[in-house]
Design a protein around this motif. Structure first.
Motif, PDB file in Angstrom:
ATOM      1  N   PRO A 179      17.896  37.513  46.951  1.00  0.00           N
ATOM      2  CA  PRO A 179      17.715  36.229  46.272  1.00  0.00           C
ATOM      3  C   PRO A 179      19.059  35.550  46.048  1.00  0.00           C
ATOM      4  N   LEU A 180      18.997  34.284  45.684  1.00  0.00           N
ATOM      5  CA  LEU A 180      20.205  33.499  45.475  1.00  0.00           C
ATOM      6  C   LEU A 180      21.110  34.129  44.423  1.00  0.00           C
ATOM      7  N   GLU A 181      20.534  34.675  43.363  1.00  0.00           N
ATOM      8  CA  GLU A 181      21.365  35.228  42.294  1.00  0.00           C
ATOM      9  C   GLU A 181      22.178  36.431  42.778  1.00  0.00           C
ATOM     10  N   THR A 182      21.646  37.192  43.721  1.00  0.00           N
ATOM     11  CA  THR A 182      22.397  38.309  44.285  1.00  0.00           C
ATOM     12  C   THR A 182      23.526  37.804  45.171  1.00  0.00           C
ATOM     13  N   ALA A 189      31.404  37.920  41.331  1.00  0.00           N
ATOM     14  CA  ALA A 189      31.873  39.177  40.740  1.00  0.00           C
ATOM     15  C   ALA A 189      33.110  39.710  41.457  1.00  0.00           C
ATOM     16  N   ALA A 190      33.280  39.326  42.727  1.00  0.00           N
ATOM     17  CA  ALA A 190      34.447  39.775  43.498  1.00  0.00           C
ATOM     18  C   ALA A 190      35.702  38.981  43.150  1.00  0.00           C
ATOM     19  N   GLY A 191      35.563  37.985  42.294  1.00  0.00           N
ATOM     20  CA  GLY A 191      36.733  37.250  41.833  1.00  0.00           C
ATOM     21  C   GLY A 191      36.975  35.931  42.520  1.00  0.00           C
ATOM     22  N   PHE A 192      35.978  35.447  43.278  1.00  0.00           N
ATOM     23  CA  PHE A 192      36.107  34.144  43.921  1.00  0.00           C
ATOM     24  C   PHE A 192      35.526  33.056  43.017  1.00  0.00           C
TER      25      PHE A 192
END
Length: 231
Positions: A179-182, A189-192
């Motif tokens: 899904p979009l949220e993933t 979450a990776a810092g981008f």
């Protein structure tokens, strides 16, 4: 991509030919990603999952310096022929760290329709952040979650791995629904930092070639594309 999801042998040859003129690749995703890239003259760009070299060739034509990696020797053969030695291309499993690249050595990264094929996406994103210079950009496109939902059914929130048949052939591609949220959640979450999100529609040129495909792709979403920045 990992050896299990890369496009080998007949699948690689089929994809290389299809991507040249496909309404989805040639007239929808590729123009959208190049539009997000903007001015690239002089920029050093890493093409992750470079496939048959279509994106690399376009970036080279716009003045970029390009390095490309892919897990399929079949696709790299097509890519090498397409870029005619003007890009650094290497066979690389995207489930492995990018040990060939120094920290901050790229101005931009293109990851076109490959993210959903990767299992260890946390590691890949960490590596992409590492090899990008501060202020560098990351472009990622993926199958639109609603397109998968319409095609496969079940829960929109499914994270199942699926096999998608390619047209009338006996070939299929293996990738993970999300899904979009993933999709966005992992990138953030990776810092981008997210700069732009688009739902690509085909260019006007397609209407002259395949009006039915043009109309379909303007009614039903096929891809998502995002531009992110490394702080």
């Amino acid at each position: 991509m990992h050896k299990a999801t890369a496009y080998h042998d007949a699948l690689g040859d089929h994809f290389a030919e299809r991507a040249q003129t496909s309404p989805y690749n040639a007239y929808t995703d590729r123009p959208a990603m190049l539009g997000l890239a903007g001015e690239v003259s002089g920029a050093r760009i890493l093409d992750v999952g470079c496939g048959a070299g279509h994106y690399a060739a376009e970036l080279l034509a716009r003045g970029a310096r390009v390095a490309g990696i892919d897990g399929s020797a079949t696709l790299l053969r097509h890519a090498r022929a397409r870029v005619n030695g003007d890009a650094e291309l290497r066979l690389h499993d995207l489930e492995e760290p990018l040990g060939f690249a120094a920290d901050g050595s790229f101005d931009g990264v293109v990851c076109a329709l490959v993210y959903e094929h990767v299992r260890n996406r946390v590691q890949l994103l960490s590596e992409l952040r590492r090899v990008l210079r501060p202020g560098g950009w990351l472009l990622v496109s993926t199958t639109h979650p609603t397109a998968d939902w319409r095609h496969f059914g079940g829960s929109y929130f499914s994270h199942d791995w699926r096999d998608l048949p390619l047209g009338d052939s006996e070939l299929s591609i293996h990738y993970q629904r999300m899904p979009l949220e993933t999709f966005l959640g992992e990138l953030l979450a990776a810092g981008f930092v997210l700069e732009q999100l688009i739902e690509p529609r085909p260019t006007a040129d397609l209407r002259e070639i395949d009006e039915a495909a043009y109309d379909k792709l303007h009614r039903t979403p096929s891809f998502l594309a995002v531009k992110l920045r490394r702080p």
